[in-house]
Write a protein that holds these residues in place. Structure first.
Motif, PDB file in Angstrom:
ATOM      1  N   PHE A  78       0.798  -1.222   0.000  1.00  0.00           N
ATOM      2  CA  PHE A  78       0.000   0.000   0.000  1.00  0.00           C
ATOM      3  C   PHE A  78       0.836   1.280   0.000  1.00  0.00           C
ATOM      4  N   GLU A  79       2.075   1.192   0.469  1.00  0.00           N
ATOM      5  CA  GLU A  79       2.923   2.379   0.580  1.00  0.00           C
ATOM      6  C   GLU A  79       4.262   2.181  -0.127  1.00  0.00           C
ATOM      7  N   GLY A  80       4.971   1.107   0.224  1.00  0.00           N
ATOM      8  CA  GLY A  80       6.321   0.906  -0.301  1.00  0.00           C
ATOM      9  C   GLY A  80       6.376   0.779  -1.809  1.00  0.00           C
ATOM     10  N   ASN A  81       5.583  -0.132  -2.358  1.00  0.00           N
ATOM     11  CA  ASN A  81       5.611  -0.337  -3.810  1.00  0.00           C
ATOM     12  C   ASN A  81       5.138   0.886  -4.593  1.00  0.00           C
ATOM     13  N   PRO A  82       3.953   1.454  -4.264  1.00  0.00           N
ATOM     14  CA  PRO A  82       3.524   2.625  -5.043  1.00  0.00           C
ATOM     15  C   PRO A  82       4.486   3.803  -4.960  1.00  0.00           C
ATOM     16  N   ILE A  83       4.984   4.098  -3.764  1.00  0.00           N
ATOM     17  CA  ILE A  83       5.908   5.230  -3.633  1.00  0.00           C
ATOM     18  C   ILE A  83       7.234   4.916  -4.314  1.00  0.00           C
ATOM     19  N   GLY A  84       7.713   3.682  -4.170  1.00  0.00           N
ATOM     20  CA  GLY A  84       8.943   3.291  -4.856  1.00  0.00           C
ATOM     21  C   GLY A  84       8.803   3.411  -6.358  1.00  0.00           C
ATOM     22  N   ARG A 122      15.696   6.360  -6.954  1.00  0.00           N
ATOM     23  CA  ARG A 122      15.805   4.963  -6.542  1.00  0.00           C
ATOM     24  C   ARG A 122      14.960   4.714  -5.317  1.00  0.00           C
ATOM     25  N   SER A 123      14.573   3.450  -5.132  1.00  0.00           N
ATOM     26  CA  SER A 123      13.929   3.014  -3.895  1.00  0.00           C
ATOM     27  C   SER A 123      14.720   1.840  -3.347  1.00  0.00           C
ATOM     28  N   SER A 124      14.580   1.609  -2.046  1.00  0.00           N
ATOM     29  CA  SER A 124      15.329   0.508  -1.433  1.00  0.00           C
ATOM     30  C   SER A 124      14.688   0.123  -0.110  1.00  0.00           C
ATOM     31  N   ASN A 125      14.823  -1.159   0.237  1.00  0.00           N
ATOM     32  CA  ASN A 125      14.482  -1.602   1.587  1.00  0.00           C
ATOM     33  C   ASN A 125      15.729  -1.697   2.453  1.00  0.00           C
ATOM     34  N   GLY A 126      16.834  -1.200   1.939  1.00  0.00           N
ATOM     35  CA  GLY A 126      18.126  -1.264   2.622  1.00  0.00           C
ATOM     36  C   GLY A 126      19.115  -2.130   1.873  1.00  0.00           C
ATOM     37  N   THR A 127      18.584  -3.048   1.047  1.00  0.00           N
ATOM     38  CA  THR A 127      19.462  -3.944   0.287  1.00  0.00           C
ATOM     39  C   THR A 127      19.095  -4.041  -1.187  1.00  0.00           C
ATOM     40  N   GLN A 128      17.837  -3.749  -1.546  1.00  0.00           N
ATOM     41  CA  GLN A 128      17.386  -3.914  -2.930  1.00  0.00           C
ATOM     42  C   GLN A 128      16.221  -2.988  -3.203  1.00  0.00           C
ATOM     43  N   LEU A 143      12.644  -1.663  -3.732  1.00  0.00           N
ATOM     44  CA  LEU A 143      11.369  -2.099  -3.178  1.00  0.00           C
ATOM     45  C   LEU A 143      10.556  -2.877  -4.204  1.00  0.00           C
ATOM     46  N   LEU A 144      10.737  -2.546  -5.474  1.00  0.00           N
ATOM     47  CA  LEU A 144       9.926  -3.159  -6.523  1.00  0.00           C
ATOM     48  C   LEU A 144      10.311  -4.605  -6.802  1.00  0.00           C
ATOM     49  N   THR A 145      11.428  -5.070  -6.264  1.00  0.00           N
ATOM     50  CA  THR A 145      11.869  -6.452  -6.494  1.00  0.00           C
ATOM     51  C   THR A 145      11.684  -7.335  -5.265  1.00  0.00           C
TER      52      THR A 145
END
Length: 289
Positions: A236-242, A251-257, A259-261
């Motif tokens: 609801f937040e991470g993917n759309p904003i990423g 770029r977007s990231s969860n800290g290692t990759q 968010l879209l992957t």
């Protein structure tokens, strides 16, 4: 900009035309309701009301197979086969930043249109965006082709900027969570960033990300010592904003990759979230890896 896919355009139009009604409907709905949402957060009356309004309208769009919301435990089957190629899934955070209702600060609505059954990876998004209820109600829409910003008046969209891209020179940053709860490696990164950029943090993801999209920089809600999985919701937040930020050249990231992957396990999975200019996210991943 008119979205080329008619179903996606119907979703975007439905959200944009509902935005004025949602904004007006916040009046008198600043209180909380009993119970919590599926993520364990306190719900405002406005959270529940906005979800019901959007859910009813989006579920009625031909070509939408699933509707899911941060405020609901389960996915709503809208009647079409969600596995069919013509059926999209729509995930919504109906009222991002609703805790700001009490102080009358910025809030928004986030949405993602997935060409896959939920829960889905972010790289299956075909469109995503958000409405920002600021001094002016605006809407940012990202597709595979471009990112555009609109002003919303009476439910109609008026273009403000086409082909939105992050400015090359970053200016602002904002980080969520309590500093004592940040892991040591993220604190190291944050100390570097705060010496270089201006702090902008308002307590609503939408407002903080919009600052980054406007001025360049980075926003992050990191993994916490007390919550290593992060606070924000991936679908609801991470993917759309990423998706929005990546389509705007960042770029977007969860800290290692990206968010879209990230492969989701559950509809309400949480994630650390970092978005911004390439160099700043590269430095983040180098520091916290």
């Amino acid at each position: 900009m008119t979205v080329s896919d008619p179903v996606v355009e119907d979703v975007v139009t439905t959200i944009s035309r509902s935005a004025t009604e949602i904004r007006q409907g916040l009046i008198g709905r600043r209180g909380t309701v009993e119970g919590e949402n599926p993520s364990g957060d306190t719900q405002a009356e406005a959270d529940v009301w906005a979800d019901e309004l959007l859910g009813d309208r989006i579920a009625g769009i031909d070509g939408v197979g699933q509707y899911a919301s941060e405020e609901r435990a389960d996915i709503v089957d809208c009647g079409d086969d969600p596995a069919a190629s013509a059926a999209y899934a729509v995930a919504v955070d109906p009222l991002d930043g609703s805790s700001n209702l009490k102080s009358n600060n910025t809030m928004g609505t986030i949405f993602g249109v997935y060409d896959a059954a939920l829960p889905a990876r972010g790289d299956t998004l075909v469109a995503a965006g958000y409405v920002l209820y600021g001094p002016i109600t605006t809407m940012v829409i990202a597709t595979d082709d471009t990112v555009s910003e609109y002003e919303l008046t009476g439910g109609e969209r008026t273009i403000v900027e086409r082909d939105v891209t992050l400015p090359a020179e970053p200016v602002v940053y904002g980080f969520g969570g309590r500093v004592p709860d940040w892991p040591a490696d993220f604190r190291e990164y944050a100390r570097e960033i705060e010496r270089e950029l201006k702090l902008r943090y308002g307590g609503a993801l939408i407002g903080d990300v919009n600052q980054v999209l406007t001025y360049g920089g980075t926003f992050g809600y990191p993994a916490l010592e007390s919550r290593p999985e992060g606070k924000l919701r991936l679908q609801f937040e991470g993917n759309p904003i990423g998706y929005v930020v990546e389509q705007a050249g960042g770029r977007s990231s969860n800290g290692t990759q990206s968010l879209l992957t990230v492969d989701p396990d559950e509809l309400h999975d949480r994630t650390p979230l970092h978005v911004g200019n390439d160099d700043l996210i590269d430095r983040l991943e180098s520091t916290v890896a």
